[in-house]
Design a protein around this motif. Sequence first.
Motif, PDB file in Angstrom:
ATOM      1  N   SER A   1       0.816  -1.208   0.000  1.00 11.08           N
ATOM      2  CA  SER A   1       0.000   0.000   0.000  1.00 11.08           C
ATOM      3  C   SER A   1       0.851   1.261   0.000  1.00 11.08           C
ATOM      4  CB  SER A   1      -0.944   0.008   1.202  1.00 11.08           C
ATOM      5  OG  SER A   1      -0.197   0.028   2.404  1.00 11.08           O
ATOM      6  N   GLN A   2       2.117   1.139   0.455  1.00 16.55           N
ATOM      7  CA  GLN A   2       2.998   2.304   0.467  1.00 16.55           C
ATOM      8  C   GLN A   2       4.455   1.874   0.519  1.00 16.55           C
ATOM      9  OE1 GLN A   2       1.941   4.484   4.001  1.00 16.55           O
ATOM     10  NE2 GLN A   2       3.483   3.486   5.237  1.00 16.55           N
TER      11      GLN A   2
ATOM     12  N   GLU B   1       2.146   6.474  -1.364  1.00 11.96           N
ATOM     13  CA  GLU B   1       1.069   5.607  -0.894  1.00 11.96           C
ATOM     14  C   GLU B   1      -0.011   5.520  -1.957  1.00 11.96           C
ATOM     15  OE1 GLU B   1      -2.029   5.553   2.893  1.00 11.96           O
ATOM     16  OE2 GLU B   1      -0.417   7.014   2.822  1.00 11.96           O
ATOM     17  N   LYS B   2      -0.430   4.298  -2.236  1.00 15.93           N
ATOM     18  CA  LYS B   2      -1.588   4.128  -3.107  1.00 15.93           C
ATOM     19  C   LYS B   2      -2.787   4.619  -2.323  1.00 15.93           C
ATOM     20  CE  LYS B   2      -0.015   0.073  -5.632  1.00 15.93           C
ATOM     21  NZ  LYS B   2      -0.241  -1.370  -5.838  1.00 15.93           N
TER      22      LYS B   2
ATOM     23  N   SER C   1      -6.136   4.723  -0.722  1.00 17.55           N
ATOM     24  CA  SER C   1      -7.084   3.677  -0.348  1.00 17.55           C
ATOM     25  C   SER C   1      -8.429   4.019  -0.955  1.00 17.55           C
ATOM     26  CB  SER C   1      -7.215   3.585   1.182  1.00 17.55           C
ATOM     27  OG  SER C   1      -5.976   3.221   1.736  1.00 17.55           O
TER      28      SER C   1
END
Length: 156
Positions: free
Chosen positions: A23-24, A72-73, A75
């Motif tokens: 995610s990051q 970070e992708k 959310s």
Amino acid sequence: MAEEKSMSDVIEQYLKSVLGDASQIEIRRSEIADHFDVVPSQINYVIKTRFTPQRGYFVESKRGGGGYIRIEKVSLLDGVDVLETLINGIGDLLTERDAAAVIKTLYQEQLITRREGDLMMTMISKQTLIIRDRYDQQRFRAHVMKMLLNRLRYES
């Protein structure tokens, strides 16, 4: 003859591969610059232009000796969160390239169909927005895109 990738494309692909399914990631700008034998500002450029909220990323940087850059992708829990993130990331001006990235994100998140994306691209293209002044054109494009995103938000 195959199309050659620019150094920015190579760095972008590298960072995306490091991110992978995580995610990051946290990176040190100088280490990435050394790895590719480029100046650190090249890394800044790639991150600033390729890892934007419009493209589904949030970037945080901490300067200083122990500094880092966190990519970070975003959310994307549901469509409303995606739309809110995109709306907040647009600002007052929007280039055609950034608008295309927003539309691509909407399509990838299955919030619009390909046809709807094509129609949106037509609405915000330079050919449609026959405004000579680039600033006014980008300002109008940002306004139109925010209106479209707000409309999608209320449809969700």
